[in-house]
Design a protein around this motif. Structure first.
Motif, PDB file in Angstrom:
ATOM      1  N   GLN A 244      45.764  38.134  46.079  1.00 18.89           N
ATOM      2  CA  GLN A 244      44.320  38.387  46.045  1.00 18.89           C
ATOM      3  C   GLN A 244      43.822  38.679  44.635  1.00 18.89           C
ATOM      4  O   GLN A 244      42.623  38.583  44.359  1.00 18.89           O
ATOM      5  N   ARG A 245      44.715  39.013  43.735  1.00 21.58           N
ATOM      6  CA  ARG A 245      44.308  39.276  42.354  1.00 21.58           C
ATOM      7  C   ARG A 245      43.821  38.003  41.652  1.00 21.58           C
ATOM      8  O   ARG A 245      43.188  38.075  40.597  1.00 21.58           O
ATOM      9  N   TYR A 246      44.099  36.830  42.248  1.00 22.94           N
ATOM     10  CA  TYR A 246      43.534  35.596  41.691  1.00 22.94           C
ATOM     11  C   TYR A 246      42.011  35.564  41.846  1.00 22.94           C
ATOM     12  O   TYR A 246      41.343  34.733  41.207  1.00 22.94           O
ATOM     13  N   LEU A 247      41.461  36.433  42.668  1.00 21.80           N
ATOM     14  CA  LEU A 247      40.010  36.529  42.828  1.00 21.80           C
ATOM     15  C   LEU A 247      39.406  37.537  41.864  1.00 21.80           C
ATOM     16  O   LEU A 247      38.185  37.561  41.670  1.00 21.80           O
ATOM     17  N   THR A 248      40.248  38.394  41.257  1.00 25.30           N
ATOM     18  CA  THR A 248      39.720  39.494  40.449  1.00 25.30           C
ATOM     19  C   THR A 248      40.277  39.443  39.027  1.00 25.30           C
ATOM     20  O   THR A 248      39.942  38.553  38.263  1.00 25.30           O
ATOM     21  N   ASP A 249      41.149  40.397  38.699  1.00 22.32           N
ATOM     22  CA  ASP A 249      41.579  40.541  37.306  1.00 22.32           C
ATOM     23  C   ASP A 249      42.531  39.441  36.831  1.00 22.32           C
ATOM     24  O   ASP A 249      42.732  39.286  35.632  1.00 22.32           O
ATOM     25  N   LYS A 250      43.125  38.665  37.750  1.00 21.92           N
ATOM     26  CA  LYS A 250      44.019  37.583  37.357  1.00 21.92           C
ATOM     27  C   LYS A 250      43.378  36.206  37.525  1.00 21.92           C
ATOM     28  O   LYS A 250      44.059  35.192  37.404  1.00 21.92           O
ATOM     29  N   LYS A 251      42.077  36.190  37.756  1.00 22.03           N
ATOM     30  CA  LYS A 251      41.404  34.896  37.896  1.00 22.03           C
ATOM     31  C   LYS A 251      41.512  34.088  36.610  1.00 22.03           C
ATOM     32  O   LYS A 251      41.775  32.889  36.622  1.00 22.03           O
ATOM     33  N   GLN A 252      41.281  34.764  35.486  1.00 25.25           N
ATOM     34  CA  GLN A 252      41.435  34.139  34.169  1.00 25.25           C
ATOM     35  C   GLN A 252      42.664  34.713  33.484  1.00 25.25           C
ATOM     36  O   GLN A 252      42.871  35.923  33.512  1.00 25.25           O
ATOM     37  N   PRO A 253      43.502  33.911  32.860  1.00 23.39           N
ATOM     38  CA  PRO A 253      43.400  32.451  32.732  1.00 23.39           C
ATOM     39  C   PRO A 253      44.212  31.700  33.771  1.00 23.39           C
ATOM     40  O   PRO A 253      44.402  30.486  33.659  1.00 23.39           O
ATOM     41  N   TRP A 254      44.670  32.410  34.830  1.00 22.80           N
ATOM     42  CA  TRP A 254      45.688  31.834  35.705  1.00 22.80           C
ATOM     43  C   TRP A 254      45.153  30.845  36.727  1.00 22.80           C
ATOM     44  O   TRP A 254      45.736  29.780  36.942  1.00 22.80           O
TER      45      TRP A 254
END
Length: 420
Positions: A244-254
């Motif tokens: 779920q962190r791909y929606l928040t703090d790990k969206k960029q640059p990943w």
């Protein structure tokens, strides 16, 4: 100055975008003639970086290469398992190559590409971008100046960083060596190349040990599900690797690296993508065969020894170089610092070594290495005189030997292709 080199991008993922963006800053030296990728939005992302140029589009690299010679340089940035075949096709089609590392999936294939390019009079520039960073250029300059005296040994560390490791090597494209290349080749051929370049001597022996210490089912939190979206009781704040962190703090640059159309995707779209794709899996329940730590020990013909540690549980690169007169030590993108470098003389004097600010996008841009590599392309491909494609082989061969040594528990010698 000669006309701009015409680049043909085969693969339009994250690396192609980085190189296309850098090339656009040098319009008098580089232009884009064609792009190929099966995902239309990926092609569009690269085309958006070269809006003032007429660019041909293809679905695959094979289609582009079958269309005649459309440019001067084929920029191959597809997944590892495609490099060898596409590089051979491009060389036979008359292209020089800007080839993402690793050049191929086996040491034998690396040899074959080099011999083919040499026989055809083609040039291969391999994307060993660390050689082009201000940090490593300065390290090389200090060694070559003689300030360390006689070089004796090197200790180096490549800290992949935990999230990066799980993104690329547990959930991602490089999670299984059978689908790509071994971890020590895919990630650390950069570092084995740097060691060979700094020592400037032929390697003669490699030993290595590796293991997957942490990302295993028995280390999963109690009740963890196979996917973070199942739902998992640890998904909302209880697990550092929750997808779920791909929606928040790990969206960029990943996220842009792996999700097509991410920029216009809603949170609901991203969650659905995570439910179906590899990046929604629990990192403790993946089928990866990648080690999360590996140590490589090297002996060179000059007598210099070197050791490389790859670990998932640190960030950035560190190096300590021992000489008979002084020790040079420093780091790049470690401890929250862009870079630092100091020379510690054996008589007690300490010198801070100034390293040029690379500018650009720091860690993502390999400490300025991406931009610096692209800035030198025109010169590398047009310089007169003989060109020897063996320049990138040592880094590859050391890394492949390290993988073999770790799997067999035996030392690998340059003079013998099999373990002893």
């Amino acid at each position: 100055m000669a006309p701009p080199l015409r680049l043909c991008f085969i693969g339009c993922g994250a690396r192609a975008k980085a190189y296309a963006e850098a090339a656009a800053r040098h319009p008098s030296a580089l232009s884009t003639a064609a792009v190929a990728d099966p995902v239309a939005s990926q092609r569009a992302d690269v085309l958006a970086l070269v809006p003032d140029q007429a660019v041909m589009e293809f679905n695959t690299g094979e289609e582009l290469l079958a269309a005649g010679k459309l440019g001067d340089v084929a920029v191959i940035t597809t997944q590892d398992r495609f490099h060898y075949r596409q590089a051979k096709l491009a060389l036979h089609a008359g292209y020089d190559l800007l080839l993402e590392k690793p050049a191929a999936c086996t040491a034998v294939e690396v040899h074959e590409l080099v011999e083919l390019a040499n026989s055809l009079g083609r040039r291969i520039v391999l994307c060993f971008v660390l050689r082009h960073t201000p940090f490593y250029r300065k390290v090389k300059e200090v060694i070559d100046s003689g300030a360390l005296g006689k070089l004796v040994s090197i200790q180096a560390t490549e800290g992949v960083e935990p999230w990066h490791f799980t993104h690329s090597f547990v959930r991602g494209h490089w999670s299984r060596s059978t689908d790509s290349t071994p971890m020590i080749v895919a990630k650390c051929s950069h570092d084995t190349d740097i060691l060979s370049w700094l020592v400037d001597s032929e390697w003669v022996e490699v030993s290595s040990f590796a293991g997957n210490q942490w990302f295993r089912p028995e280390n999963a939190p109690a009740g963890a599900t196979a996917r973070c979206t199942d739902p998992c009781p640890h998904a909302n704040g209880g697990c550092a690797y929750a997808a779920q962190r791909y929606l928040t703090d790990k969206k960029q640059p990943w996220l842009p690296q792996v999700m097509s159309g991410w920029a216009s995707a809603s949170d609901t779209d991203i969650l659905e993508w995570l439910r179906q794709g590899n990046w929604g899996r629990c990192v403790y329940h993946c089928d990866q065969d990648t080690p999360d730590h590996q140590v490589v020990s090297l002996r060179f013909a000059s007598g210099v020894t070197a050791q490389l540690l790859m670990t998932a549980f640190d960030q950035g690169r560190r190096i300590r170089i021992h000489g008979t007169e002084a020790v040079l030590q420093g780091s790049m993108h470690a401890d929250g610092i862009e870079h630092r470098l100091e020379l510690r003389h054996h008589d007690g004097r300490v010198e801070e070594i100034e390293v040029e600010d690379p500018g650009g996008n720091g860690y993502v841009g390999h400490g300025g290495g991406d931009d610096a590599l692209i800035a030198t392309l025109h010169e590398q491909f047009t310089a007169p005189g003989p060109y020897d494609n063996h320049h990138f082989m040592a880094g590859h061969l050391i890394a492949f030997a390290a993988d073999t040594a770790a799997r067999t528990g035996l030392a690998i010698y340059l003079s013998h292709p099999t373990p002893h």
